[in-house]
Scaffold this motif. Sequence first.
Motif, PDB file in Angstrom:
ATOM      1  N   LEU A 127      13.276   6.150   9.249  1.00  0.00           N
ATOM      2  CA  LEU A 127      14.141   5.002   8.957  1.00  0.00           C
ATOM      3  C   LEU A 127      13.489   3.709   9.434  1.00  0.00           C
ATOM      4  N   ARG A 128      12.804   3.765  10.555  1.00  0.00           N
ATOM      5  CA  ARG A 128      12.075   2.583  11.015  1.00  0.00           C
ATOM      6  C   ARG A 128      11.066   2.146   9.970  1.00  0.00           C
ATOM      7  N   ARG A 129      10.310   3.095   9.430  1.00  0.00           N
ATOM      8  CA  ARG A 129       9.295   2.767   8.421  1.00  0.00           C
ATOM      9  C   ARG A 129       9.928   2.107   7.200  1.00  0.00           C
ATOM     10  N   LEU A 130      11.062   2.615   6.768  1.00  0.00           N
ATOM     11  CA  LEU A 130      11.725   2.070   5.578  1.00  0.00           C
ATOM     12  C   LEU A 130      12.255   0.656   5.823  1.00  0.00           C
ATOM     13  N   LEU A 131      12.906   0.448   6.966  1.00  0.00           N
ATOM     14  CA  LEU A 131      13.481  -0.864   7.241  1.00  0.00           C
ATOM     15  C   LEU A 131      12.406  -1.900   7.566  1.00  0.00           C
ATOM     16  N   GLN A 132      11.328  -1.467   8.195  1.00  0.00           N
ATOM     17  CA  GLN A 132      10.265  -2.404   8.521  1.00  0.00           C
ATOM     18  C   GLN A 132       9.511  -2.862   7.277  1.00  0.00           C
ATOM     19  N   ALA A 133       9.709  -2.180   6.177  1.00  0.00           N
ATOM     20  CA  ALA A 133       9.113  -2.629   4.914  1.00  0.00           C
ATOM     21  C   ALA A 133       9.769  -3.913   4.422  1.00  0.00           C
ATOM     22  N   SER A 134      10.933  -4.245   4.981  1.00  0.00           N
ATOM     23  CA  SER A 134      11.607  -5.491   4.610  1.00  0.00           C
ATOM     24  C   SER A 134      10.878  -6.680   5.215  1.00  0.00           C
ATOM     25  N   PRO A 135      10.674  -7.739   4.465  1.00  0.00           N
ATOM     26  CA  PRO A 135      10.036  -8.943   5.022  1.00  0.00           C
ATOM     27  C   PRO A 135      10.935  -9.659   6.032  1.00  0.00           C
ATOM     28  N   CYS A 159      16.754  12.096   2.848  1.00  0.00           N
ATOM     29  CA  CYS A 159      15.600  12.676   2.157  1.00  0.00           C
ATOM     30  C   CYS A 159      15.915  13.006   0.696  1.00  0.00           C
ATOM     31  N   ARG A 160      17.130  13.403   0.422  1.00  0.00           N
ATOM     32  CA  ARG A 160      17.492  13.809  -0.947  1.00  0.00           C
ATOM     33  C   ARG A 160      17.873  12.615  -1.820  1.00  0.00           C
ATOM     34  N   ASN A 161      18.489  11.598  -1.210  1.00  0.00           N
ATOM     35  CA  ASN A 161      18.929  10.424  -1.972  1.00  0.00           C
ATOM     36  C   ASN A 161      18.535   9.138  -1.241  1.00  0.00           C
ATOM     37  N   PRO A 162      17.241   8.894  -1.115  1.00  0.00           N
ATOM     38  CA  PRO A 162      16.799   7.757  -0.292  1.00  0.00           C
ATOM     39  C   PRO A 162      17.309   6.399  -0.766  1.00  0.00           C
ATOM     40  N   LYS A 163      17.351   6.169  -2.060  1.00  0.00           N
ATOM     41  CA  LYS A 163      17.791   4.859  -2.552  1.00  0.00           C
ATOM     42  C   LYS A 163      19.255   4.607  -2.211  1.00  0.00           C
ATOM     43  N   GLU A 164      20.080   5.585  -2.479  1.00  0.00           N
ATOM     44  CA  GLU A 164      21.518   5.429  -2.224  1.00  0.00           C
ATOM     45  C   GLU A 164      21.805   5.228  -0.737  1.00  0.00           C
ATOM     46  N   VAL A 165      21.206   6.076   0.095  1.00  0.00           N
ATOM     47  CA  VAL A 165      21.474   6.014   1.539  1.00  0.00           C
ATOM     48  C   VAL A 165      20.901   4.732   2.142  1.00  0.00           C
ATOM     49  N   LEU A 166      19.697   4.371   1.750  1.00  0.00           N
ATOM     50  CA  LEU A 166      19.079   3.171   2.312  1.00  0.00           C
ATOM     51  C   LEU A 166      19.855   1.918   1.909  1.00  0.00           C
ATOM     52  N   ARG A 167      20.388   1.915   0.702  1.00  0.00           N
ATOM     53  CA  ARG A 167      21.213   0.779   0.283  1.00  0.00           C
ATOM     54  C   ARG A 167      22.450   0.663   1.185  1.00  0.00           C
ATOM     55  N   GLU A 168      23.048   1.798   1.518  1.00  0.00           N
ATOM     56  CA  GLU A 168      24.217   1.792   2.402  1.00  0.00           C
ATOM     57  C   GLU A 168      23.851   1.281   3.794  1.00  0.00           C
ATOM     58  N   LEU A 217      23.750  -3.108   7.930  1.00  0.00           N
ATOM     59  CA  LEU A 217      22.957  -3.950   8.826  1.00  0.00           C
ATOM     60  C   LEU A 217      22.825  -5.385   8.329  1.00  0.00           C
ATOM     61  N   ASP A 218      23.312  -5.652   7.132  1.00  0.00           N
ATOM     62  CA  ASP A 218      23.159  -6.978   6.518  1.00  0.00           C
ATOM     63  C   ASP A 218      21.690  -7.329   6.325  1.00  0.00           C
ATOM     64  N   VAL A 219      20.928  -6.340   5.820  1.00  0.00           N
ATOM     65  CA  VAL A 219      19.517  -6.524   5.475  1.00  0.00           C
ATOM     66  C   VAL A 219      19.395  -6.411   3.957  1.00  0.00           C
ATOM     67  N   PRO A 220      18.744  -7.359   3.287  1.00  0.00           N
ATOM     68  CA  PRO A 220      18.610  -7.286   1.830  1.00  0.00           C
ATOM     69  C   PRO A 220      17.932  -5.990   1.391  1.00  0.00           C
ATOM     70  N   TYR A 221      18.533  -5.316   0.409  1.00  0.00           N
ATOM     71  CA  TYR A 221      17.956  -4.058  -0.085  1.00  0.00           C
ATOM     72  C   TYR A 221      17.029  -4.330  -1.255  1.00  0.00           C
ATOM     73  N   SER A 222      15.956  -3.535  -1.311  1.00  0.00           N
ATOM     74  CA  SER A 222      15.032  -3.552  -2.444  1.00  0.00           C
ATOM     75  C   SER A 222      14.404  -2.172  -2.546  1.00  0.00           C
ATOM     76  N   SER A 223      14.147  -1.718  -3.751  1.00  0.00           N
ATOM     77  CA  SER A 223      13.502  -0.415  -3.921  1.00  0.00           C
ATOM     78  C   SER A 223      12.101  -0.411  -3.304  1.00  0.00           C
ATOM     79  N   ARG A 224      11.551  -1.601  -3.087  1.00  0.00           N
ATOM     80  CA  ARG A 224      10.227  -1.707  -2.472  1.00  0.00           C
ATOM     81  C   ARG A 224      10.239  -1.212  -1.025  1.00  0.00           C
ATOM     82  N   LEU A 225      11.392  -1.169  -0.398  1.00  0.00           N
ATOM     83  CA  LEU A 225      11.481  -0.629   0.950  1.00  0.00           C
ATOM     84  C   LEU A 225      11.020   0.829   0.981  1.00  0.00           C
ATOM     85  N   ILE A 226      11.180   1.534  -0.110  1.00  0.00           N
ATOM     86  CA  ILE A 226      10.798   2.945  -0.181  1.00  0.00           C
ATOM     87  C   ILE A 226       9.342   3.110  -0.587  1.00  0.00           C
ATOM     88  N   THR A 227       8.868   2.233  -1.456  1.00  0.00           N
ATOM     89  CA  THR A 227       7.526   2.406  -2.005  1.00  0.00           C
ATOM     90  C   THR A 227       6.438   1.637  -1.256  1.00  0.00           C
TER      91      THR A 227
END
Length: 325
Positions: free
Chosen positions: A78-86, A256-265, A270-280
């Motif tokens: 989760l740290r890796r995914l959120l740290q992908a946010s600028p 792990c099964r639904n990364p886009k849905e869960v990460l958006r939630e 956390l009030d952090v802008p979501y983008s699919s780029r957080l995963i890629t």
Amino acid sequence: MRRDLLNINDYACRMGTVYDAIEEGARYFGQDERLRSVVARARRMGRLLTTPTVPLHREESIEPFFIVGSGRCGTTLLRRLLQASPDVHIPPENWTFEGCLETFRAHRASLPWRLLADLLLCRHVVENHRWFEGVPAELRRTIHQLEKHERSLARFYDEVYRHHGQYRGATFERWGDKTPINGQKMEALLAVFPNARFVHMLRDGVDVVHSMNTEMVCATSVVSAAKTWTRAVTAAHTFAEQHPDRLRTVRYERLCRNPKEVLREVCTFLDVPYSSRLITRDDHYDEMEEARSVPHYTGVFDGISTDHIGKGRENMSRHEKNKVR
């Protein structure tokens, strides 16, 4: 309040006269060494009564988030995914929060701000050996130069976390923290950061125990690992009952099964802008250099996978599984 301040100032003036009288008497009676210690103790007591106490916070607009859990439960993922946010920076784990809080409470009324800040900063740098190479002079200077109305433990940590982001070349607006053991200290963290939010990563306890015993360098016993998992889950449940709007539990298996849905939630919470780029995104891994050097974290950088779900249930014996219950 004004009367109290006047009384304190009057006390300080009177104590100054007392100090002088004691020293004069010491010289007259030839008891310099013995009475010098009395003067030192009296001066310390005087500082306790006249030094303004630095608060835990000053209701600053600091809104950190903390990722907690048992360990081996997906916190680094989760740290890796959120740290992908600028907008976000998450430094290495902070193992010294509890110790620094104890140090702060013990000395905030007796030490001048610069000495208190140096004590906290040295402890943070020495015990969190992956943060900085020595005490950063610029950070130390910035903390020293805070005005009286700006000084607090919350502001101290805000400066430390932001300096680490600059040190790593990151651009960001908010900082977060990923330290699993801080799940036992959420009430204390909330006392310092009233606007904080917490994400509790929850993974199947059997898989956690299996991972702790097979993938970590410092492997532990099944019973010990099970107790670690239980303590983390219990602490999160207790905190959520008291502060339901401050904590969100995220199941590792669902992430792990639904990364886009869960990460958006999670981003919404956390009030952090979501983008699919957080995963890629993968060009921010240098900001997590200390994690990449740890053998049991290497899988985090291989991409999101369901391969590790159920490993404990597949490979542990029935007897071992029963110990986890």
